[in-house]
Design a protein around this motif. Structure first.
Motif, short mmCIF file in Angstrom:
data_model
loop_
_atom_site.label_atom_id
_atom_site.label_comp_id
_atom_site.label_asym_id
_atom_site.label_seq_id
_atom_site.Cartn_x
_atom_site.Cartn_y
_atom_site.Cartn_z
N CYS A 131 0.82 -1.22 0.00
CA CYS A 131 0.00 0.00 0.00
C CYS A 131 0.85 1.26 0.00
O CYS A 131 0.32 2.37 -0.06
CB CYS A 131 -0.93 0.00 1.22
N ILE A 136 -2.30 1.80 8.94
CA ILE A 136 -3.01 2.96 8.40
C ILE A 136 -4.25 2.53 7.62
O ILE A 136 -5.35 3.02 7.84
CB ILE A 136 -2.08 3.80 7.50
N CYS A 137 -4.10 1.60 6.70
CA CYS A 137 -5.22 1.31 5.80
C CYS A 137 -5.74 -0.12 5.94
O CYS A 137 -6.67 -0.50 5.23
CB CYS A 137 -4.79 1.59 4.36
N HIS A 147 2.46 2.66 2.37
CA HIS A 147 2.52 3.45 3.59
C HIS A 147 3.87 3.23 4.27
O HIS A 147 4.44 2.14 4.20
CB HIS A 147 1.38 3.04 4.54
N CYS A 152 -1.65 -3.40 7.59
CA CYS A 152 -1.11 -2.05 7.66
C CYS A 152 -1.85 -1.26 8.75
O CYS A 152 -3.07 -1.25 8.78
CB CYS A 152 -1.26 -1.36 6.31
N VAL A 209 -4.73 -2.86 4.98
CA VAL A 209 -4.49 -3.82 3.90
C VAL A 209 -3.64 -4.96 4.47
O VAL A 209 -2.84 -4.76 5.38
CB VAL A 209 -3.78 -3.14 2.70
#
Ligand SMILES: [Zn+2]
Ligand SMILES: [Zn+2]
Length: 114
Positions: free
Chosen positions: A34, A55-56, A36, A53, A58
């Motif tokens: 991703c 943050i997201c 990040h 992840c 994934v």
């Protein structure tokens, strides 16, 4: 050149913060899935207990998330360039060079006089 660099600082700074520790990246490392980025130590520690992840969400990797992260030298370079505290040595060296040079100028005559 340095003037151009300074203009971008405020723009880029928020992107240089690791959300895991709240500080600037140390050994910036990017999740290839991703893109990040985090400090290496932060994301490695995080991935010991999670494969997603931070943050997201994934999935970084099905079994071995550490295989899907890469040291991001370019990003780390940007951090060093844009965060004066981390890059202080080069900055002060540059300034010292100039002031020392102008200070020494009157004396160079003496040295070369012999
Ligand atoms: Zn961190
Ligand atoms: Zn992500």
């Amino acid at each position: 050149m340095s003037g151009l660099r300074r203009l971008r600082v405020t723009e880029l700074h928020p992107n240089l913060l690791c959300i895991l520790c709240g500080g600037y990246y140390v050994d910036a490392t990017t999740i290839v899935e991703c893109l990040h980025s985090f400090c290496k130590t932060c994301i490695v520690r995080y991935l010991e207990s999670s494969k997603f992840c931070p943050i997201c969400d994934v999935q970084v990797h099905k079994t071995k998330p550490l295989l899907s992260i890469r040291l991001d030298k370019t990003l780390q370079d940007i951090v060093y360039k844009l965060v004066p505290g981390l890059y202080q040595r080069l900055d002060t060296q540059d300034a010292d060079d100039r002031s020392e040079h102008s200070q020494l100028c009157p004396h160079t005559g003496c040295c070369h006089g012999t």
